[in-house]
Every structure is written in structure tokens, then in C-alpha cells.
Design a protein around this motif. Sequence first.
Motif, PDB file in Angstrom:
ATOM      1  N   HIS A 205      13.805  14.718  10.073  1.00 19.48           N
ATOM      2  CA  HIS A 205      13.893  14.459  10.394  1.00 19.48           C
ATOM      3  C   HIS A 205      13.337  13.257  11.623  1.00 19.48           C
ATOM      4  O   HIS A 205      13.410  11.994  11.994  1.00 19.48           O
ATOM      5  N   ILE A 206      13.250  14.459  12.486  1.00 19.19           N
ATOM      6  CA  ILE A 206      12.046  14.419  13.553  1.00 19.19           C
ATOM      7  C   ILE A 206      10.904  13.625  13.167  1.00 19.19           C
ATOM      8  O   ILE A 206      10.412  11.762  13.571  1.00 19.19           O
ATOM      9  N   SER A 207      10.188  14.176  12.296  1.00 19.57           N
ATOM     10  CA  SER A 207       8.664  14.161  12.147  1.00 19.57           C
ATOM     11  C   SER A 207       8.496  12.754  11.670  1.00 19.57           C
ATOM     12  O   SER A 207       7.806  11.135  12.043  1.00 19.57           O
ATOM     13  N   LEU A 208       9.360  12.544  10.276  1.00 25.67           N
ATOM     14  CA  LEU A 208       9.289  11.260  10.058  1.00 25.67           C
ATOM     15  C   LEU A 208       9.548  10.203  10.683  1.00 25.67           C
ATOM     16  O   LEU A 208       9.381   8.672  10.217  1.00 25.67           O
ATOM     17  N   TRP A 209      10.849  10.614  11.160  1.00 22.99           N
ATOM     18  CA  TRP A 209      11.706   8.544  12.023  1.00 22.99           C
ATOM     19  C   TRP A 209      10.543   8.197  13.216  1.00 22.99           C
ATOM     20  O   TRP A 209      10.769   7.226  13.933  1.00 22.99           O
ATOM     21  N   GLY A 210      10.170  10.319  13.629  1.00 20.37           N
ATOM     22  CA  GLY A 210       8.967   9.537  15.140  1.00 20.37           C
ATOM     23  C   GLY A 210       7.731   8.372  14.778  1.00 20.37           C
ATOM     24  O   GLY A 210       6.888   8.217  15.370  1.00 20.37           O
ATOM     25  N   LEU A 211       7.329   9.121  13.222  1.00 24.66           N
ATOM     26  CA  LEU A 211       5.946   8.256  13.305  1.00 24.66           C
ATOM     27  C   LEU A 211       5.942   7.711  11.796  1.00 24.66           C
ATOM     28  O   LEU A 211       5.719   6.534  12.126  1.00 24.66           O
ATOM     29  N   LEU A 212       6.398   7.942  10.394  1.00 23.28           N
ATOM     30  CA  LEU A 212       5.860   7.537   9.516  1.00 23.28           C
ATOM     31  C   LEU A 212       7.000   5.921   9.184  1.00 23.28           C
ATOM     32  O   LEU A 212       6.350   5.051   8.809  1.00 23.28           O
ATOM     33  N   ILE A 213       8.498   6.411   9.405  1.00 25.18           N
ATOM     34  CA  ILE A 213       9.190   5.512   9.155  1.00 25.18           C
ATOM     35  C   ILE A 213       9.085   4.388  10.286  1.00 25.18           C
ATOM     36  O   ILE A 213       9.426   2.857  10.405  1.00 25.18           O
ATOM     37  N   LYS A 214       9.121   4.823  11.641  1.00 24.45           N
ATOM     38  CA  LYS A 214       8.464   3.687  12.536  1.00 24.45           C
ATOM     39  C   LYS A 214       7.715   2.904  12.898  1.00 24.45           C
ATOM     40  O   LYS A 214       8.022   1.685  13.218  1.00 24.45           O
ATOM     41  N   LEU A 215       6.088   3.459  11.525  1.00 23.32           N
ATOM     42  CA  LEU A 215       5.612   2.801  11.806  1.00 23.32           C
ATOM     43  C   LEU A 215       5.702   1.420  10.344  1.00 23.32           C
ATOM     44  O   LEU A 215       5.650   0.804  10.378  1.00 23.32           O
ATOM     45  N   ARG A 216       6.160   2.184   9.613  1.00 27.32           N
ATOM     46  CA  ARG A 216       6.685   1.204   8.169  1.00 27.32           C
ATOM     47  C   ARG A 216       7.253   0.028   9.212  1.00 27.32           C
ATOM     48  O   ARG A 216       7.470  -0.889   8.454  1.00 27.32           O
ATOM     49  N   ARG A 217       9.253   0.542  10.021  1.00 26.16           N
ATOM     50  CA  ARG A 217       9.759  -0.899  10.398  1.00 26.16           C
ATOM     51  C   ARG A 217       9.434  -1.267  11.971  1.00 26.16           C
ATOM     52  O   ARG A 217       9.096  -2.615  11.217  1.00 26.16           O
ATOM     53  N   GLU A 218       8.395  -0.677  12.371  1.00 28.26           N
ATOM     54  CA  GLU A 218       8.439  -1.496  13.344  1.00 28.26           C
ATOM     55  C   GLU A 218       7.270  -2.285  12.608  1.00 28.26           C
ATOM     56  O   GLU A 218       6.625  -4.084  14.028  1.00 28.26           O
ATOM     57  N   PHE A 219       6.015  -2.341  12.211  1.00 24.39           N
ATOM     58  CA  PHE A 219       5.158  -3.218  11.702  1.00 24.39           C
ATOM     59  C   PHE A 219       5.257  -4.132  10.698  1.00 24.39           C
ATOM     60  O   PHE A 219       4.461  -4.698   9.954  1.00 24.39           O
ATOM     61  N   GLU A 220       6.796  -3.636  10.262  1.00 23.37           N
ATOM     62  CA  GLU A 220       6.838  -4.925   9.348  1.00 23.37           C
ATOM     63  C   GLU A 220       6.652  -4.413   7.823  1.00 23.37           C
ATOM     64  O   GLU A 220       6.419  -5.714   7.072  1.00 23.37           O
ATOM     65  N   GLN A 221       6.310  -3.331   7.397  1.00 28.55           N
ATOM     66  CA  GLN A 221       6.047  -3.027   6.301  1.00 28.55           C
ATOM     67  C   GLN A 221       6.548  -2.880   4.785  1.00 28.55           C
ATOM     68  O   GLN A 221       7.462  -1.969   4.569  1.00 28.55           O
ATOM     69  N   VAL A 222       7.157  -3.870   4.338  1.00 24.02           N
ATOM     70  CA  VAL A 222       8.279  -4.832   3.939  1.00 24.02           C
ATOM     71  C   VAL A 222       8.047  -4.199   2.502  1.00 24.02           C
ATOM     72  O   VAL A 222       9.470  -4.516   2.051  1.00 24.02           O
ATOM     73  N   ILE A 223       7.113  -3.878   2.329  1.00 21.89           N
ATOM     74  CA  ILE A 223       6.969  -3.630   0.075  1.00 21.89           C
ATOM     75  C   ILE A 223       6.250  -2.102   0.939  1.00 21.89           C
ATOM     76  O   ILE A 223       5.176  -1.905   0.975  1.00 21.89           O
ATOM     77  N   ASN A 224       6.638  -1.475  -0.685  1.00 22.98           N
ATOM     78  CA  ASN A 224       5.172  -0.382  -1.133  1.00 22.98           C
ATOM     79  C   ASN A 224       6.100  -0.320  -2.630  1.00 22.98           C
ATOM     80  O   ASN A 224       5.923  -0.612  -3.028  1.00 22.98           O
ATOM     81  N   ILE A 225       3.860  -0.260  -2.809  1.00 20.15           N
ATOM     82  CA  ILE A 225       3.869   0.066  -4.338  1.00 20.15           C
ATOM     83  C   ILE A 225       2.813   0.530  -4.489  1.00 20.15           C
ATOM     84  O   ILE A 225       1.908   1.744  -3.509  1.00 20.15           O
ATOM     85  N   ARG A 226       2.975   1.770  -5.351  1.00 21.14           N
ATOM     86  CA  ARG A 226       2.809   2.642  -5.866  1.00 21.14           C
ATOM     87  C   ARG A 226       2.532   2.864  -7.886  1.00 21.14           C
ATOM     88  O   ARG A 226       3.138   2.426  -8.148  1.00 21.14           O
ATOM     89  N   PRO A 227       1.087   3.002  -7.506  1.00 26.13           N
ATOM     90  CA  PRO A 227       0.993   2.936  -9.270  1.00 26.13           C
ATOM     91  C   PRO A 227       1.132   4.094 -10.115  1.00 26.13           C
ATOM     92  O   PRO A 227       0.535   5.177  -8.996  1.00 26.13           O
ATOM     93  N   ALA A 228       1.315   4.314 -11.073  1.00 26.47           N
ATOM     94  CA  ALA A 228       1.038   5.429 -11.770  1.00 26.47           C
ATOM     95  C   ALA A 228       0.868   5.508 -13.171  1.00 26.47           C
ATOM     96  O   ALA A 228       1.176   4.153 -14.156  1.00 26.47           O
ATOM     97  N   LYS A 229      -0.590   5.719 -13.553  1.00 28.34           N
ATOM     98  CA  LYS A 229      -1.499   5.743 -14.692  1.00 28.34           C
ATOM     99  C   LYS A 229      -1.841   6.974 -15.292  1.00 28.34           C
ATOM    100  O   LYS A 229      -2.374   7.495 -14.297  1.00 28.34           O
ATOM    101  N   LEU A 230      -2.313   7.074 -16.302  1.00 28.06           N
ATOM    102  CA  LEU A 230      -2.405   8.129 -16.604  1.00 28.06           C
ATOM    103  C   LEU A 230      -4.205   8.225 -16.554  1.00 28.06           C
ATOM    104  O   LEU A 230      -4.974   7.831 -17.449  1.00 28.06           O
ATOM    105  N   LEU A 231      -4.792   9.348 -15.710  1.00 26.08           N
ATOM    106  CA  LEU A 231      -6.088   9.555 -15.867  1.00 26.08           C
ATOM    107  C   LEU A 231      -6.433  10.578 -16.937  1.00 26.08           C
ATOM    108  O   LEU A 231      -6.113  11.457 -17.481  1.00 26.08           O
ATOM    109  N   SER A 232      -8.112   9.774 -17.776  1.00 24.94           N
ATOM    110  CA  SER A 232      -8.556  10.816 -18.488  1.00 24.94           C
ATOM    111  C   SER A 232      -9.292  12.057 -17.751  1.00 24.94           C
ATOM    112  O   SER A 232      -9.550  12.266 -16.622  1.00 24.94           O
ATOM    113  N   GLY A 233      -8.696  13.108 -18.335  1.00 22.14           N
ATOM    114  CA  GLY A 233      -9.002  14.665 -17.969  1.00 22.14           C
ATOM    115  C   GLY A 233      -8.053  15.260 -17.592  1.00 22.14           C
ATOM    116  O   GLY A 233      -7.844  16.613 -17.197  1.00 22.14           O
TER     117      GLY A 233
END
Length: 353
Positions: free
Chosen positions: A85-113
Amino acid sequence: MKQLHIASIPGDGIGNEVVPAAIEVLEAVSEIHGGLSFHFTHFPYSCDYYLEHGVMMPEDGLDQLKNFDAIFLGAVGNAKLVPDHISLWGLLIKLRREFEQVINIRPAKLLSGVPSPLVNPKDFDLIVVRENSEGEYSSVGGRMYKNEEEIAIQNSIFSRRGTERVMRYAFDLAKKRNKRVTSATKSNGIYYSMPFWDEVLKDVAKDYPEVETDSQHIDALAACFVTHPNKFDVVVASNLFGDVLTDLGAAIMGSVGIAPAANINVNGKYPSMFEPVHGSAPDITGKGIANPIGQIWTAKMMLDHFDEEEVGHVLLSVIESTTQDGILTADMGGKYTTKEVTAEIITRLKARA
């Protein structure tokens, strides 16, 4: 020439192995492209930084980062040294919130092999658009009393502005793909927020008559990710539902090590941030076997963000040709190292030039 100034934050664990690998690939892209150059500035923000300074980033850390074109993040967390809770809220989530990164996008695709755990994965290719600023992950609530009387209250926050914003992003994305949007809901069990979510979806869908719209309860939707993932194109979800679905998406691909992600600022005031889904993986740190594909695919998403979709398409095609030929790290049943997979991707990129 388009010059992009990128803040690089390798972070913890294998982030310090896969971020340099992906930067090598982007530098190769720059050599091939000719009209595109990257300038990386590296920042040491991490759990090691916390142990030395008592904070995950300095007081002026946001000011140092806010004028970059994008942030390229590796991994955050080392629970043996710093509570999550310290590492995430102190860096990752802080960056997301303070920089208004309001959308998260994540693809999922079957890669050959890449062997999927599904018996018949049926060439799925989907993308989850997740609300990234409110919903179930709000910090509104509290705890009262002690011992057997103790209670914890966690409030979910759903604004019309935030809900409509993520849905419009999903519909706009679907228009570029296969014109299908599936909404993750739970209005039969969550009394206020999910009926509200469904109502906003209906309002937004009216502006996109060319897009097929569907709504599924999250439990059934999660099951369909396993049984019929090929049925989905764009899935729009709240913060919590999107978080769960995207980890499931990584799992059915065959490894969390290949899953990319982007945190998008839509108003242009601050940089967007690009990070793979995987964590810092302390169990394999330093062994040279971390899968670089998640970080490299994340670099492809950063290229798309800067309207370099053609070169991004080439990069993903090269990644897939590499996996198709069995050049895989151990997490996918292969025998190749981080450096070997990276070198092969670069070699194939240059061969396409």
C-alpha cells in the motif's frame, strides 16, 4: 522529425531488466523509422529509493515528470521490503491520479506460438477499456471501533462524467476495430452504481448506432472470457471489474509476462503512462530470464498513442513472428533469455526495414 521525450522509471525487480530491453527495441524503431526519435530520461523511483529516502519519489517528483511526452514504467513493488500500500499509493497510483490518467487500456490477444491454457482459444483478440480514476477504488470510507465491533466502510464513486468518458473512449476505439462493445455490469446485485452504469451506457450507445452493444454481468462475462474469448472486441468496465478481467485476459494469453497496458490522460494536460501488467517478480530478478514481451508490447501501445500506428503494427507483427518460431522465455515453456528474445526482435525489425 518527431522527437519524443520519455521519462523512464524501471522501478523494482525485473523492471530494471525489461525496461532497458524495450528501450533498445524503441531505439531500433527510431533507426528504422527515420522520422522518429526518442530521448529517455531515467528516474530511480522505486522501493530501493523508498528505503534510502523514506518516500517512493521526492516531493517535487510530479513536477519533474509532468512535462514529458510520456512515462515508461517497469514494475512497482517489493513487499518484503516495503508494504504494497506504500509502494503503490506512493508511486503508481499517485501518478495515475495526479496526472489524470483516467483510462486504462489492456489488450489480450492469442499470439502465435504462445501456448494458451485454454483447450481451444479460437484466435481471440480483444481489448479491455477500464475506468481508472474512481469506481470501487476510491479512497472514500473509513474504519470504526475495535475488536469484534470493528467495521470497515468502502464507498464506490461513480460520476456521470467519469462513466461517460470511459464509455465514449471504448466506443471510439470499437469504431476502429470490429464495432462491438461489451459492458461489464452487475446491476442484479449492486443496487445503485451498476444500474447507473447501465443507464449511462444506453445513453452513450445512442450516439454510436454503427456499434453493436451488449451488456453482461461480470460473473458470466468472466466465464465467457474462458469459454468464448473470441466473441469479444472491446470490453468496457469499471475500475475493479476491469482490473479482474485484464488479469484474466493475461492468463488466457498464456503468461502475464506478455501483457501490456496503458494509462491514458485524455485532456493533454499531463503525460500518459505505459506499463506492462506483470509485477516486479522478485523470485526471478537478476536471473536474466524475465519475459521482455510485455514491456515491448507496451512500447507498441506508446507508439500507437503518438499516432505511429503503422510502425506499432510492424512491431507487434515482429513480436508474433518471434513467438511463432518458438523463441520464448521460460514462463512460456521456452529456453531463451531476456537478452536473446530482445535481440531476436531487433534483428527481425531491422530485416523488415
